[in-house]
Motif scaffolding. Structure first.
Motif, mmCIF file in Angstrom:
data_model
loop_
_atom_site.group_PDB
_atom_site.id
_atom_site.type_symbol
_atom_site.label_atom_id
_atom_site.label_comp_id
_atom_site.label_asym_id
_atom_site.label_seq_id
_atom_site.Cartn_x
_atom_site.Cartn_y
_atom_site.Cartn_z
ATOM 1 N N ASP A 1 20.529 -2.431 2.981
ATOM 2 C CA ASP A 1 20.560 -2.420 4.448
ATOM 3 C C ASP A 1 20.426 -3.817 5.036
ATOM 4 O O ASP A 1 20.700 -4.015 6.223
ATOM 5 C CB ASP A 1 19.440 -1.527 4.981
ATOM 6 C CG ASP A 1 19.615 -0.076 4.561
ATOM 7 O OD1 ASP A 1 20.772 0.329 4.332
ATOM 8 O OD2 ASP A 1 18.607 0.645 4.452
ATOM 9 N N LEU A 2 19.999 -4.785 4.225
ATOM 10 C CA LEU A 2 19.791 -6.138 4.735
ATOM 11 C C LEU A 2 20.907 -7.106 4.370
ATOM 12 O O LEU A 2 20.915 -8.244 4.851
ATOM 13 C CB LEU A 2 18.468 -6.717 4.199
ATOM 14 C CG LEU A 2 17.184 -5.980 4.567
ATOM 15 C CD1 LEU A 2 16.007 -6.648 3.886
ATOM 16 C CD2 LEU A 2 16.982 -5.974 6.064
ATOM 17 N N ARG A 3 21.817 -6.679 3.515
ATOM 18 C CA ARG A 3 22.780 -7.647 2.988
ATOM 19 C C ARG A 3 23.750 -8.159 4.060
ATOM 20 O O ARG A 3 24.274 -9.274 3.946
ATOM 21 C CB ARG A 3 23.574 -7.010 1.851
ATOM 22 C CG ARG A 3 24.317 -5.744 2.234
ATOM 23 C CD ARG A 3 25.048 -5.152 1.060
ATOM 24 N NE ARG A 3 25.744 -3.917 1.423
ATOM 25 C CZ ARG A 3 26.514 -3.231 0.580
ATOM 26 N NH1 ARG A 3 26.678 -3.672 -0.643
ATOM 27 N NH2 ARG A 3 27.105 -2.125 0.992
ATOM 28 N N ASP A 4 24.007 -7.385 5.107
ATOM 29 C CA ASP A 4 24.965 -7.785 6.144
ATOM 30 C C ASP A 4 24.279 -8.252 7.428
ATOM 31 O O ASP A 4 24.962 -8.508 8.433
ATOM 32 C CB ASP A 4 25.905 -6.625 6.476
ATOM 33 C CG ASP A 4 26.758 -6.226 5.274
ATOM 34 O OD1 ASP A 4 27.067 -7.128 4.475
ATOM 35 O OD2 ASP A 4 27.089 -5.034 5.152
ATOM 36 N N LYS B 1 17.802 -5.540 14.652
ATOM 37 C CA LYS B 1 17.718 -6.229 13.369
ATOM 38 C C LYS B 1 16.268 -6.390 12.925
ATOM 39 O O LYS B 1 15.942 -6.230 11.734
ATOM 40 C CB LYS B 1 18.405 -7.588 13.458
ATOM 41 C CG LYS B 1 19.923 -7.510 13.639
ATOM 42 C CD LYS B 1 20.545 -8.890 13.724
ATOM 43 C CE LYS B 1 22.063 -8.790 13.887
ATOM 44 N NZ LYS B 1 22.706 -10.124 13.969
ATOM 45 N N ILE B 2 15.400 -6.702 13.869
ATOM 46 C CA ILE B 2 13.972 -6.805 13.540
ATOM 47 C C ILE B 2 13.435 -5.467 13.046
ATOM 48 O O ILE B 2 12.634 -5.396 12.095
ATOM 49 C CB ILE B 2 13.181 -7.298 14.753
ATOM 50 C CG1 ILE B 2 13.578 -8.739 15.097
ATOM 51 C CG2 ILE B 2 11.679 -7.211 14.504
ATOM 52 C CD1 ILE B 2 13.228 -9.756 14.034
ATOM 53 N N ALA B 3 13.885 -4.368 13.683
ATOM 54 C CA ALA B 3 13.438 -3.037 13.249
ATOM 55 C C ALA B 3 13.904 -2.734 11.833
ATOM 56 O O ALA B 3 13.167 -2.128 11.036
ATOM 57 C CB ALA B 3 13.955 -1.986 14.233
#
Length: 443
Positions: A184-187, A202-204
């Protein structure tokens, strides 16, 4: 003259003056009566008589400077520290870069001074020699003892043991849990053009990822602390308790992660002790009801009661055989039940009735490629082939029986069956083999 504080080469890392907040340069003044933290002033503020809170202009003071020799008359303490910092930054041997960073000494001077006072210094050499001799005396050359690892051998991919071990990977000492949490963080990329909503989203996502990492660590810690990596070893230890305590253990297992490993074991042990006390109280009440008042009579009573029970079973055995002789499936169930109560006539009846069942014996187990085969001798390999027992399981059962025999000073077949609850015939063969080979002794 005093050594100053060990400040790095960056001027912004030096402490500021308490009067004008400018970065201090040597020499500067330190109040001898104020602190900690140290009260430092530049020369300009000191000459003006700066006072602040408890600090007064008439306090005693110290001049902080490193403009004095330490190891060499031509090198000041500040240059010594600058040389060490330059060698640490540029690396040993890059004397030109070291000289460029110092700005006060040439390449040859830096190399000569460093080699003389920090490499070939007799004082440092003797200190290093003493440290080396002390280390060699502490770690003298001896044979390294072998200690078996707590981690189990690597299970076969997608096997039952692999699934029971929660995806544990011994080579990495890690678990396959939530392996795709990073996807979920790669993009995600934080840029200045993001709107407030997109930035908050994005912070969430990052917060969610952190919570998944915490859950991953929590599960790993529970499995590690409670010794659940080697599941078979854990199950063998659990089966030492009586049946009633095992049921309690199974029920209370879900609370183990709340209590912790030590508190959970204390809780189970206390209930096991309570069960033993209740059973002993019931036995004493039975003695009292039978009119027994001393332990000598109690032993005689137990022996006679056991003999009466065996005679009663022998009298009813023939009637049960005649009842089930016409039904092969019922006969097999009866034979299993008789084997559980350790009747000596059960193997004879099994041999006598086996032709009528029409069942064929299974072929020997092929041990090629199975983990743990290389640890077996020829007789143990033959036993595993005939009993159709995986070498890894046999080694665990053998270790459990040997340990229990060493603790008790001997081992009975009933204790072996209570310790490793597999097929009773396999247990009997393993027990007889270990007795025959001298690994364990009868109680």
């Amino acid at each position: 003259r005093r050594f100053p504080f060990a400040f790095p080469g960056d001027p912004f890392d030096k402490p500021p003056c308490r009067g004008c907040s400018s970065y201090l340069t040597e020499p500067y003044v330190k109040c001898a009566e104020c602190g900690p933290p140290p009260f430092l002033l530049c020369l300009q503020c000191f000459t003006r008589g700066f006072e602040y809170k408890k600090h007064q202009s008439d306090h005693t003071y110290e001049i902080m400077t490193s403009d004095f020799p330490v190891l060499d008359p031509n090198w000041t303490a500040q240059e010594e520290m600058s040389l060490l910092e330059a060698v640490m930054d540029c690396g040993f041997g890059n004397w030109q870069d070291v000289a460029n960073q110092m700005c006060t000494k040439s390449k040859e001077e830096c190399e000569k001074h460093y080699m003389k006072h920090f490499i070939n210094n007799p004082l440092f050499a003797s200190t290093l020699l003493n440290l080396k001799q002390a280390e060699e005396a502490q770690h003298h050359e001896t044979a390294i003892p072998f200690h078996s690892a707590d981690d189990p051998p690597r299970p076969t991919f997608d096997s039952l043991l692999s699934r029971d071990m929660a995806g544990y990977m011994p080579a990495r000492a890690d678990f396959e849990f939530d392996n795709y949490a990073e996807w979920d963080l790669r993009d995600i990329d934080f840029v200045e053009d993001d709107s407030d909503i997109l930035h908050a989203l994005k912070i969430a996502v990052v917060d969610i990822y952190h919570s998944r990492l915490k859950e991953r660590q929590r599960r790993k810690k529970i499995i590690r602390d409670h010794g659940l990596i080697n599941l078979r070893k854990f199950q063998i230890l659990e089966r030492r308790y009586p049946k009633e305590v095992q049921e309690l253990y199974e029920t209370m297992r879900r609370f183990a992660r709340i209590l912790g490993p030590v508190e959970h074991d204390k809780f189970i042990e206390s209930h096991a002790l309570e069960f033993e006390l209740r059973r002993e109280i019931k036995r004493l009440q039975e003695y009292r009801a039978a009119g027994i008042t001393n332990f000598c009579s109690a032993r005689t009573y137990d022996h006679l009661k056991k003999s009466r029970d065996e005679e009663r079973l022998k009298r009813t055995m023939l009637s049960e055989v005649l009842q089930y002789i016409q039904d092969s499936s019922a006969c097999q169930q009866w034979l299993s039940r008789q084997a559980d109560i350790h009747l000596q006539t059960a193997p004879i009846l099994q041999h006598f009735l086996s032709p009528s069942t029409g069942r064929r014996s299974a072929p020997p187990l092929n041990l090629t490629g199975l983990p743990g085969t290389e640890k077996l001798n020829e007789k143990e390999k033959e036993l595993c082939q005939m009993v159709r027992l995986v070498p890894g399981a046999y080694l665990e059962y053998k270790a459990a029986l040997v340990n229990e025999c060493n603790k008790q000073g001997g081992l009975r077949l009933a204790q072996a069956r209570a310790l490793i609850k597999i097929d009773v015939n396999k247990t009997r063969k393993i027990y007889d083999f270990l007795i025959r080979e001298g690994y364990i002794t009868k109680a």
